[in-house]
Write an enzyme that holds these catalytic residues in place. Structure first.
Site, PDB file in Angstrom:
ATOM      1  N   ARG A 103      49.009  45.353  52.661  1.00  0.00           N
ATOM      2  CA  ARG A 103      48.519  44.013  52.355  1.00  0.00           C
ATOM      3  C   ARG A 103      49.696  43.129  51.979  1.00  0.00           C
ATOM      4  NH1 ARG A 103      44.670  41.725  47.679  1.00  0.00           N
ATOM      5  NH2 ARG A 103      43.039  42.819  48.706  1.00  0.00           N
ATOM      6  N   THR A 107      49.517  36.539  51.229  1.00  0.00           N
ATOM      7  CA  THR A 107      48.401  36.044  52.036  1.00  0.00           C
ATOM      8  C   THR A 107      47.175  36.939  51.954  1.00  0.00           C
ATOM      9  OG1 THR A 107      49.110  37.332  53.953  1.00  0.00           O
ATOM     10  CG2 THR A 107      50.057  35.123  53.717  1.00  0.00           C
ATOM     11  N   ASP A 199      43.922  48.364  41.451  1.00  0.00           N
ATOM     12  CA  ASP A 199      44.650  48.707  42.674  1.00  0.00           C
ATOM     13  C   ASP A 199      44.481  50.213  42.917  1.00  0.00           C
ATOM     14  OD1 ASP A 199      46.799  49.623  44.444  1.00  0.00           O
ATOM     15  OD2 ASP A 199      47.444  47.535  44.345  1.00  0.00           O
ATOM     16  N   ASP A 202      47.708  52.301  43.557  1.00  0.00           N
ATOM     17  CA  ASP A 202      48.477  52.532  42.332  1.00  0.00           C
ATOM     18  C   ASP A 202      47.786  53.550  41.427  1.00  0.00           C
ATOM     19  OD1 ASP A 202      50.588  50.886  42.938  1.00  0.00           O
ATOM     20  OD2 ASP A 202      49.805  49.152  41.863  1.00  0.00           O
TER      21      ASP A 202
HETATM   22  N1  URA Z   1      42.854  46.846  47.121  1.00  0.00           N
HETATM   23  C1  URA Z   1      42.708  47.491  45.940  1.00  0.00           C
HETATM   24  O1  URA Z   1      43.361  48.515  45.712  1.00  0.00           O
HETATM   25  N2  URA Z   1      41.859  47.004  45.034  1.00  0.00           N
HETATM   26  C2  URA Z   1      41.118  45.901  45.245  1.00  0.00           C
HETATM   27  O2  URA Z   1      40.338  45.505  44.372  1.00  0.00           O
HETATM   28  C3  URA Z   1      41.277  45.250  46.482  1.00  0.00           C
HETATM   29  C4  URA Z   1      42.139  45.741  47.402  1.00  0.00           C
END
Ligand code: URA
Length: 208
Positions: A103, A107, A199, A202
């Site tokens: 990601r 953006t 996340d 993570d």
């Molecule tokens: N990616 C993630 O790890 N968490 C989210 O809330 C959205 C995308």
């Protein structure tokens, strides 16, 4: 697209621990694997079977075996790796075909960097795994890639989805069935799911 929230009590219980900010990395990883196994069980409820006979302890016994398409499990790197063992626990013979998308933090758009698919992927039932269906853009990109490779039977398993992601996949690929443990409220301003898990990459890999 059909979107299914698999709201089994065991999944809801484990999801509660996934949502807790004090859940450790190793516990989060274990829970992700367990929830994925439970979701996989539901996502493959319609697998085809064929009867055959085995020699049992008291003579011949009619039993059944899977007879439909073989499975390709497709983790979207990197967070999808956290769900991989959960699928393989249930379908050990599945081929693993990875798709690398990250990601762009500015953006929130997916950036493609890698894929490696089985040579016969077009004949397999492909199940994409990605913990968070947020904007839906990565999922759509992975489905695009699999369709380009000839796959016709595609489904997806996520832990948590946002309404925005669900709609995005539905609009782009109405033929793909998506299974999730929860449909959450919305995305925040940086496209993270609320209440979500944070996340997922993570939390799975301890990289915060
Ligand atoms: N990616 C993630 O790890 N968490 C989210 O809330 C959205 C995308």
């Amino acid at each position: 697209m059909s979107f299914t929230v698999v709201d089994h009590p065991l999944i809801r219980h484990k999801l509660g621990f996934l949502r807790r900010s004090d859940t450790s990395t190793s516990k989060f990883r274990d829970l992700a694997r367990e929830v994925t196994s439970l979701l996989t069980y539901e996502a493959f409820r319609d697998m085809e079977l064929e009867p055959y006979t085995v020699k049992g302890w008291a003579g011949p016994v009619k039993v059944e075996k899977l007879s439909g398409k073989k499975v390709a499990v497709v983790p979207i790197l990197r967070a999808g790796i956290g769900m991989l063992q959960g699928v393989l626990d249930i379908i050990p013979s599945a081929r693993v075909n990875v798709v690398g998308l990250y990601r762009d933090e500015e953006t929130a758009e997916p950036v493609y960097y890698y894929h490696k698919l089985s040579s016969d992927v077009e004949n397999r039932l492909a199940v994409i795994i990605d913990p968070m269906l947020a904007t839906g853009n990565s999922m759509v990109a992975a489905i695009d890639l699999l369709k380009k490779a000839g796959c016709r039977d595609i489904r997806a398993i996520c832990m948590v989805a946002a309404p925005e992601g669900m709609k995005c996949v539905e609009d782009a690929h109405p033929d793909v069935r998506v299974f999730a443990a929860a449909l959450d409220d919305k995305l925040n301003e940086v496209k993270y799911i609320l209440p979500g898990l944070g996340d997922a990459g993570d939390r799975l890999f301890g990289t915060k």
